[in-house]
Write a protein that holds these residues in place. Structure first.
Motif, PDB file in Angstrom:
ATOM      1  N   GLU A  60       0.813  -1.223   0.000  1.00  0.00           N
ATOM      2  CA  GLU A  60       0.000   0.000   0.000  1.00  0.00           C
ATOM      3  C   GLU A  60       0.843   1.269   0.000  1.00  0.00           C
ATOM      4  O   GLU A  60       0.564   2.212  -0.734  1.00  0.00           O
ATOM      5  CB  GLU A  60      -0.933  -0.011   1.204  1.00  0.00           C
ATOM      6  N   ARG A  61       1.873   1.318   0.794  1.00  0.00           N
ATOM      7  CA  ARG A  61       2.658   2.551   0.919  1.00  0.00           C
ATOM      8  C   ARG A  61       3.965   2.531   0.138  1.00  0.00           C
ATOM      9  O   ARG A  61       4.563   3.585  -0.082  1.00  0.00           O
ATOM     10  CB  ARG A  61       2.957   2.828   2.390  1.00  0.00           C
ATOM     11  N   ARG A  62       4.409   1.342  -0.262  1.00  0.00           N
ATOM     12  CA  ARG A  62       5.713   1.247  -0.908  1.00  0.00           C
ATOM     13  C   ARG A  62       5.634   0.977  -2.401  1.00  0.00           C
ATOM     14  O   ARG A  62       6.613   1.115  -3.117  1.00  0.00           O
ATOM     15  CB  ARG A  62       6.548   0.146  -0.239  1.00  0.00           C
ATOM     16  N   GLY A  63       4.504   0.562  -2.889  1.00  0.00           N
ATOM     17  CA  GLY A  63       4.381   0.243  -4.308  1.00  0.00           C
ATOM     18  C   GLY A  63       4.852  -1.160  -4.607  1.00  0.00           C
ATOM     19  O   GLY A  63       4.700  -2.071  -3.790  1.00  0.00           O
ATOM     20  N   ALA A  64       5.449  -1.371  -5.784  1.00  0.00           N
ATOM     21  CA  ALA A  64       5.901  -2.694  -6.218  1.00  0.00           C
ATOM     22  C   ALA A  64       7.178  -3.080  -5.480  1.00  0.00           C
ATOM     23  O   ALA A  64       8.166  -2.336  -5.483  1.00  0.00           O
ATOM     24  CB  ALA A  64       6.142  -2.699  -7.721  1.00  0.00           C
ATOM     25  N   VAL A  65       7.156  -4.260  -4.868  1.00  0.00           N
ATOM     26  CA  VAL A  65       8.273  -4.722  -4.046  1.00  0.00           C
ATOM     27  C   VAL A  65       8.667  -6.129  -4.483  1.00  0.00           C
ATOM     28  O   VAL A  65       7.811  -6.990  -4.713  1.00  0.00           O
ATOM     29  CB  VAL A  65       7.894  -4.728  -2.544  1.00  0.00           C
ATOM     30  N   VAL A  66       9.962  -6.373  -4.581  1.00  0.00           N
ATOM     31  CA  VAL A  66      10.484  -7.674  -5.004  1.00  0.00           C
ATOM     32  C   VAL A  66      10.287  -8.705  -3.907  1.00  0.00           C
ATOM     33  O   VAL A  66      10.625  -8.460  -2.744  1.00  0.00           O
ATOM     34  CB  VAL A  66      11.983  -7.564  -5.345  1.00  0.00           C
ATOM     35  N   LEU A  67       9.720  -9.855  -4.277  1.00  0.00           N
ATOM     36  CA  LEU A  67       9.602 -10.961  -3.336  1.00  0.00           C
ATOM     37  C   LEU A  67      10.932 -11.706  -3.270  1.00  0.00           C
ATOM     38  O   LEU A  67      11.666 -11.785  -4.251  1.00  0.00           O
ATOM     39  CB  LEU A  67       8.491 -11.917  -3.772  1.00  0.00           C
ATOM     40  N   GLY A  68      11.239 -12.258  -2.120  1.00  0.00           N
ATOM     41  CA  GLY A  68      12.545 -12.879  -1.916  1.00  0.00           C
ATOM     42  C   GLY A  68      12.582 -14.345  -2.302  1.00  0.00           C
ATOM     43  O   GLY A  68      11.734 -15.123  -1.885  1.00  0.00           O
ATOM     44  N   TRP A  69      13.564 -14.721  -3.123  1.00  0.00           N
ATOM     45  CA  TRP A  69      13.843 -16.117  -3.431  1.00  0.00           C
ATOM     46  C   TRP A  69      15.334 -16.325  -3.221  1.00  0.00           C
ATOM     47  O   TRP A  69      16.149 -15.865  -4.010  1.00  0.00           O
ATOM     48  CB  TRP A  69      13.465 -16.456  -4.868  1.00  0.00           C
ATOM     49  N   LEU A  70      15.704 -17.003  -2.149  1.00  0.00           N
ATOM     50  CA  LEU A  70      17.109 -17.241  -1.855  1.00  0.00           C
ATOM     51  C   LEU A  70      17.587 -18.515  -2.534  1.00  0.00           C
ATOM     52  O   LEU A  70      16.797 -19.386  -2.897  1.00  0.00           O
ATOM     53  CB  LEU A  70      17.320 -17.339  -0.344  1.00  0.00           C
ATOM     54  N   ASP A  71      18.903 -18.634  -2.673  1.00  0.00           N
ATOM     55  CA  ASP A  71      19.459 -19.815  -3.316  1.00  0.00           C
ATOM     56  C   ASP A  71      19.050 -21.096  -2.598  1.00  0.00           C
ATOM     57  O   ASP A  71      18.856 -22.132  -3.235  1.00  0.00           O
ATOM     58  CB  ASP A  71      20.984 -19.715  -3.361  1.00  0.00           C
ATOM     59  N   ARG A  72      18.943 -21.033  -1.281  1.00  0.00           N
ATOM     60  CA  ARG A  72      18.562 -22.257  -0.566  1.00  0.00           C
ATOM     61  C   ARG A  72      17.147 -22.701  -0.930  1.00  0.00           C
ATOM     62  O   ARG A  72      16.854 -23.903  -0.955  1.00  0.00           O
ATOM     63  CB  ARG A  72      18.703 -22.068   0.948  1.00  0.00           C
ATOM     64  N   ASP A  73      16.250 -21.748  -1.221  1.00  0.00           N
ATOM     65  CA  ASP A  73      14.904 -22.097  -1.665  1.00  0.00           C
ATOM     66  C   ASP A  73      14.959 -22.812  -3.018  1.00  0.00           C
ATOM     67  O   ASP A  73      14.281 -23.824  -3.244  1.00  0.00           O
ATOM     68  CB  ASP A  73      14.036 -20.843  -1.816  1.00  0.00           C
ATOM     69  N   ILE A  74      15.762 -22.262  -3.923  1.00  0.00           N
ATOM     70  CA  ILE A  74      15.879 -22.818  -5.269  1.00  0.00           C
ATOM     71  C   ILE A  74      16.558 -24.182  -5.228  1.00  0.00           C
ATOM     72  O   ILE A  74      16.111 -25.141  -5.876  1.00  0.00           O
ATOM     73  CB  ILE A  74      16.656 -21.847  -6.168  1.00  0.00           C
ATOM     74  N   ASN A  75      17.644 -24.289  -4.452  1.00  0.00           N
ATOM     75  CA  ASN A  75      18.359 -25.567  -4.357  1.00  0.00           C
ATOM     76  C   ASN A  75      17.455 -26.657  -3.790  1.00  0.00           C
ATOM     77  O   ASN A  75      17.486 -27.804  -4.259  1.00  0.00           O
ATOM     78  CB  ASN A  75      19.601 -25.411  -3.492  1.00  0.00           C
ATOM     79  N   GLU A  76      16.657 -26.304  -2.801  1.00  0.00           N
ATOM     80  CA  GLU A  76      15.748 -27.287  -2.211  1.00  0.00           C
ATOM     81  C   GLU A  76      14.736 -27.781  -3.248  1.00  0.00           C
ATOM     82  O   GLU A  76      14.455 -28.987  -3.324  1.00  0.00           O
ATOM     83  CB  GLU A  76      15.019 -26.685  -1.015  1.00  0.00           C
ATOM     84  N   ALA A  77      14.203 -26.840  -4.030  1.00  0.00           N
ATOM     85  CA  ALA A  77      13.224 -27.217  -5.061  1.00  0.00           C
ATOM     86  C   ALA A  77      13.854 -28.176  -6.069  1.00  0.00           C
ATOM     87  O   ALA A  77      13.249 -29.194  -6.445  1.00  0.00           O
ATOM     88  CB  ALA A  77      12.693 -25.975  -5.758  1.00  0.00           C
ATOM     89  N   PHE A  78      15.078 -27.878  -6.511  1.00  0.00           N
ATOM     90  CA  PHE A  78      15.729 -28.753  -7.476  1.00  0.00           C
ATOM     91  C   PHE A  78      16.091 -30.101  -6.858  1.00  0.00           C
ATOM     92  O   PHE A  78      15.991 -31.152  -7.516  1.00  0.00           O
ATOM     93  CB  PHE A  78      16.978 -28.084  -8.053  1.00  0.00           C
TER      94      PHE A  78
END
Length: 221
Positions: A60-78
């Motif tokens: 609401e107050r900040r506009g468009a904000v990047v959601l976080g995806w860390l390498d550990r999230d990606i490595n776990e998925a793979f």
């Protein structure tokens, strides 16, 4: 306008996928427009698409904000995919119908045409057919349990858009790896199908990991 919008979207998505933006960072329309030498309208449209993709949120107050995806999230998925999808390919070698195998071949042929296309949205087409291929293979395994476990991994926003930093040669390699999986299914060879899928996912993970920015790797340590 469509051309500018698509180009801005592709560039922002590539940067998001590579970790060039910090989690929680604001995407400022005016700064992006100036950097990319476009008006704010295509930038605004591109950001809305990224919100729909699940890579950006609007606060609401900040506009468009990047959601976080860390390498550990990606490595776990793979790592989970490497456990489950080779098994699915192995099972599919025994259970897939001829029609399902031919459908996989048709999807892969469509993916190849998209790779070779000069269309502005060819990367989006490639990722669409790649996603369809992996979902179709899960269906061919005819295992509701495996399908329920893997479906959500395939549809993770950070995974589904990985082709935005593939080169054309990388995309062609992916198509060729799919062909090996299809050949294994046609041969009804479970060992071949399992190893072909494992090789494909290992190559994909390595490419993804190599494209992530050094800053993101440091934040994930």
């Amino acid at each position: 306008m469509s051309s500018a919008r698509d180009l801005v979207y592709a560039e922002l998505r590539r940067r998001l996928m590579s970790g060039a933006f910090l989690p929680g960072e604001r995407l400022r329309e005016e700064h992006i427009a100036a950097e990319l030498a476009v008006s704010r309208t295509p930038v605004r449209s591109a950001i809305e698409r990224l919100i729909d993709d699940g890579l950006v949120s609007r606060e609401e107050r900040r506009g468009a904000v990047v959601l976080g995806w860390l390498d550990r999230d990606i490595n776990e998925a793979f790592e989970l995919r490497l456990l489950l999808e080779p098994y699915a390919a192995r099972v599919a070698a025994n259970r897939a119908s001829e029609a399902q195998i031919e459908a996989l071949a048709e999807i892969n042929a469509s993916m190849l045409r998209a790779v070779l296309s000069d269309d502005e949205d060819h990367v989006a087409q490639v990722q669409h057919y790649n996603n369809r291929f992996h979902h179709a293979l899960l269906a061919a395994a005819q295992s509701a349990r495996v399908r329920s476990l893997v479906d959500s991994l395939l549809d993770m926003p950070i995974i589904i858009g990985s082709f935005y930093f593939y080169s054309r040669d990388d995309m062609l390699s992916s198509v060729e790896q799919h062909k090996q999986i299809i050949a294994a299914l046609r041969a009804r060879d479970p060992d071949y199908a399992e190893s072909a899928m494992r090789l494909h996912l290992t190559a994909t993970h390595r490419l993804f990991r190599n494209q992530r920015s050094p800053a993101e790797k440091e934040r994930s340590a």
